[in-house]
Design an enzyme around this catalytic site. Sequence first.
Site, PDB file in Angstrom:
ATOM      1  N   ILE A  16       0.835  -1.203   0.000  1.00 20.33           N
ATOM      2  CA  ILE A  16       0.000   0.000   0.000  1.00 20.33           C
ATOM      3  C   ILE A  16       0.872   1.255   0.000  1.00 20.33           C
ATOM      4  CG2 ILE A  16      -1.847   1.220   1.221  1.00 20.33           C
ATOM      5  CD1 ILE A  16      -2.517  -1.638   2.430  1.00 20.33           C
ATOM      6  N   ASP A  35      12.272   2.551   4.775  1.00 23.02           N
ATOM      7  CA  ASP A  35      11.775   1.170   4.744  1.00 23.02           C
ATOM      8  C   ASP A  35      12.944   0.230   5.018  1.00 23.02           C
ATOM      9  OD1 ASP A  35       9.046  -0.173   2.976  1.00 23.02           O
ATOM     10  OD2 ASP A  35      10.624  -1.415   3.850  1.00 23.02           O
ATOM     11  N   SER A 128      -6.659  -0.604  10.569  1.00 19.51           N
ATOM     12  CA  SER A 128      -7.222  -1.767   9.888  1.00 19.51           C
ATOM     13  C   SER A 128      -8.606  -2.094  10.417  1.00 19.51           C
ATOM     14  CB  SER A 128      -6.301  -2.975  10.117  1.00 19.51           C
ATOM     15  OG  SER A 128      -6.974  -4.186   9.819  1.00 19.51           O
ATOM     16  N   THR A 130      -9.440  -4.707  11.227  1.00 14.52           N
ATOM     17  CA  THR A 130      -9.212  -5.746  12.236  1.00 14.52           C
ATOM     18  C   THR A 130      -9.448  -5.210  13.648  1.00 14.52           C
ATOM     19  OG1 THR A 130      -7.712  -7.585  12.684  1.00 14.52           O
ATOM     20  CG2 THR A 130      -6.750  -5.404  12.624  1.00 14.52           C
ATOM     21  N   TYR A 152      -1.920  -9.141  16.227  1.00 13.87           N
ATOM     22  CA  TYR A 152      -1.774  -8.156  15.137  1.00 13.87           C
ATOM     23  C   TYR A 152      -2.816  -7.051  15.308  1.00 13.87           C
ATOM     24  CZ  TYR A 152      -2.907  -5.964  10.744  1.00 13.87           C
ATOM     25  OH  TYR A 152      -3.231  -5.024   9.791  1.00 13.87           O
ATOM     26  N   LYS A 156      -2.652  -2.774  16.341  1.00 15.74           N
ATOM     27  CA  LYS A 156      -3.315  -1.666  15.641  1.00 15.74           C
ATOM     28  C   LYS A 156      -4.180  -0.858  16.626  1.00 15.74           C
ATOM     29  CE  LYS A 156      -1.860  -2.329  11.387  1.00 15.74           C
ATOM     30  NZ  LYS A 156      -0.960  -1.363  10.725  1.00 15.74           N
ATOM     31  N   ASN A 202      -3.333 -13.993   2.668  1.00 19.86           N
ATOM     32  CA  ASN A 202      -4.570 -13.361   2.201  1.00 19.86           C
ATOM     33  C   ASN A 202      -5.179 -14.105   1.014  1.00 19.86           C
ATOM     34  OD1 ASN A 202      -2.619 -10.641   2.911  1.00 19.86           O
ATOM     35  ND2 ASN A 202      -4.484 -10.983   4.027  1.00 19.86           N
ATOM     36  N   ARG A 234     -16.202 -10.317   2.656  1.00 23.35           N
ATOM     37  CA  ARG A 234     -15.257  -9.254   2.970  1.00 23.35           C
ATOM     38  C   ARG A 234     -15.421  -8.092   1.995  1.00 23.35           C
ATOM     39  NH1 ARG A 234     -15.014 -12.035   6.636  1.00 23.35           N
ATOM     40  NH2 ARG A 234     -13.247 -12.911   7.808  1.00 23.35           N
TER      41      ARG A 234
HETATM   42  C1  WQD Z   1     -10.452 -13.323   3.428  1.00 25.14           C
HETATM   43  C2  WQD Z   1     -11.415 -14.500   3.408  1.00 25.14           C
HETATM   44  C3  WQD Z   1     -10.728 -16.345   4.768  1.00 25.14           C
HETATM   45  C4  WQD Z   1      -7.253 -17.555   2.431  1.00 25.14           C
HETATM   46  C5  WQD Z   1      -7.351  -9.496   6.530  1.00 25.14           C
HETATM   47  C6  WQD Z   1      -5.904  -9.740   6.286  1.00 25.14           C
HETATM   48  C7  WQD Z   1      -5.079  -9.483   7.491  1.00 25.14           C
HETATM   49  C8  WQD Z   1      -5.418  -8.166   8.072  1.00 25.14           C
HETATM   50  C9  WQD Z   1      -6.866  -8.229   8.496  1.00 25.14           C
HETATM   51  C10 WQD Z   1      -4.812  -5.936   7.324  1.00 25.14           C
HETATM   52  C11 WQD Z   1     -11.582 -15.106   4.801  1.00 25.14           C
HETATM   53  C12 WQD Z   1     -10.784 -16.737   3.288  1.00 25.14           C
HETATM   54  C13 WQD Z   1      -8.367 -16.852   2.877  1.00 25.14           C
HETATM   55  C14 WQD Z   1      -7.393 -18.895   1.973  1.00 25.14           C
HETATM   56  C15 WQD Z   1      -9.752 -18.773   2.384  1.00 25.14           C
HETATM   57  N1  WQD Z   1      -5.125  -7.176   7.110  1.00 25.14           N
HETATM   58  N2  WQD Z   1      -9.586 -17.467   2.839  1.00 25.14           N
HETATM   59  N3  WQD Z   1      -8.655 -19.441   1.963  1.00 25.14           N
HETATM   60  O1  WQD Z   1      -9.433 -12.584   6.960  1.00 25.14           O
HETATM   61  O2  WQD Z   1     -10.278 -10.353   6.210  1.00 25.14           O
HETATM   62  O3  WQD Z   1      -7.898 -10.643   7.085  1.00 25.14           O
HETATM   63  O4  WQD Z   1      -7.651  -8.399   7.319  1.00 25.14           O
HETATM   64  O5  WQD Z   1      -5.020  -5.294   8.282  1.00 25.14           O
HETATM   65  O6  WQD Z   1      -3.714  -9.487   7.070  1.00 25.14           O
HETATM   66  O7  WQD Z   1      -5.706 -11.088   5.939  1.00 25.14           O
HETATM   67  O8  WQD Z   1      -8.593 -11.483   4.835  1.00 25.14           O
HETATM   68  O9  WQD Z   1      -7.607 -12.418   2.783  1.00 25.14           O
HETATM   69  O10 WQD Z   1      -6.986 -13.421   5.036  1.00 25.14           O
HETATM   70  O11 WQD Z   1      -9.275 -13.790   4.085  1.00 25.14           O
HETATM   71  O12 WQD Z   1     -10.870 -19.283   2.358  1.00 25.14           O
HETATM   72  O13 WQD Z   1      -6.415 -19.587   1.583  1.00 25.14           O
HETATM   73  O14 WQD Z   1     -10.861 -15.520   2.587  1.00 25.14           O
HETATM   74  O15 WQD Z   1     -11.257 -17.401   5.556  1.00 25.14           O
HETATM   75  O16 WQD Z   1     -12.919 -15.496   4.943  1.00 25.14           O
HETATM   76  P1  WQD Z   1      -9.146 -11.300   6.320  1.00 25.14           P
HETATM   77  P2  WQD Z   1      -8.005 -12.800   4.157  1.00 25.14           P
END
Ligand code: WQD
Length: 335
Positions: A16, A35, A128, A130, A152, A156, A202, A234
């Site tokens: 980002i 960085d 985030s 999160t 994590y 935040k 992700n 999401r």
């Molecule tokens: C999205 C959906 C998984 C992988 C994110 C970021 C985290 C943080 C918080 C920044 C979920 C599903 C994923 C896979 C799957 N970011 N999935 N199989 O959970 O919203 O978390 O926000 O602050 O770094 O990851 O995003 O991309 O991890 O998962 O089914 O192999 O995809 O269960 O429902 P998430 P994600």
Amino acid sequence: MFKNKTILITGGAGFIGSHTCVELLNGGHEIVVVDNFANSKPKAIDIVQQLSGKSLKFYEGDICDANLLERIFAENDISCVIHFAGYKAVAESVAQPLMYYHNNVYGTIVLLEVMKKHGCKSMIFSSSATVYGIPETAPITEEARLGVINPYGRTKLVIEDICRDLSASDSEWCFSLLRYFNPVGAHESGKLGEDPNGIPNNLMPVIMQAASGKIAELKVFGNDYPTRDGTCIRDYIHVVDLAKGHVAALNCMKQGVEAYNLGTGNGYSVLEMIEAFGRVNNVNIPYQIASRRQGDAAECWSEPRKAERELGWKAQLGLEQMCRDAWEFVQKNKK
Ligand code: WQD
């Protein structure tokens, strides 16, 4: 407010951060980047300058290094900091919480102390969604209850609280806390994109690994959630829209602390993401349904109208563009 002033970008070589640097340079801002390449690559700095046709000043190092930060502030008239530098892997934070608290929280404290010493009291923080933990309802507004479910997310929230306490102690501080939902996509040139060191967690990078055959199949973590198709929903947002949100926040900085949801306000399920990505890029994505991933919320998507009202920012790019740009980057940068 900050035209012709210098902006410091911590973590500016990251996913980002690098896209935000392009938008800042395109907008005529003078920027300095620091960085340590913990989760990015040096070539990103060159690409940012190529894409914008502008130059930036770069310092390699760690935000925990007070001497380095002292040098940066002594050598540059920094008026605002956009703070991206931080670890962001949820699973890694569960396994190594101390590493996350040291890097993310201690690093931010060192940064704020040096900023204060040099009279720079304006920061945009890479927060985030999160911080909402397992949301009680969706869509989520900035007034939703805050609660975290992993180290994590706790880093935040602690950093947000530090900003709120600092502002309460000294009203001159200006904080904009940008709560990202799910950043995906890549720069239209195909030269900048999500290029993490190590194994991604992700969804989008894993979809692309399955599409390119790097992994045999994608595991869908659960299809028994109370959602329209049983898989988690999401709010995926194009990284260029997210980058532009930072420029909008920079132009609207004011004293006090304001949190903004940076999302599209649309939610897509895992199966919908798989379908869209396959259709847009004409690729097959082998997957199988697996058990739920601990800590996943069924639904997490934003109500983003506060950013639209107060920052004049609204996400413009849709899911198809996110899928197309993400895949273009991977195709153009095959290892
Ligand atoms: C999205 C959906 C998984 C992988 C994110 C970021 C985290 C943080 C918080 C920044 C979920 C599903 C994923 C896979 C799957 N970011 N999935 N199989 O959970 O919203 O978390 O926000 O602050 O770094 O990851 O995003 O991309 O991890 O998962 O089914 O192999 O995809 O269960 O429902 P998430 P994600």
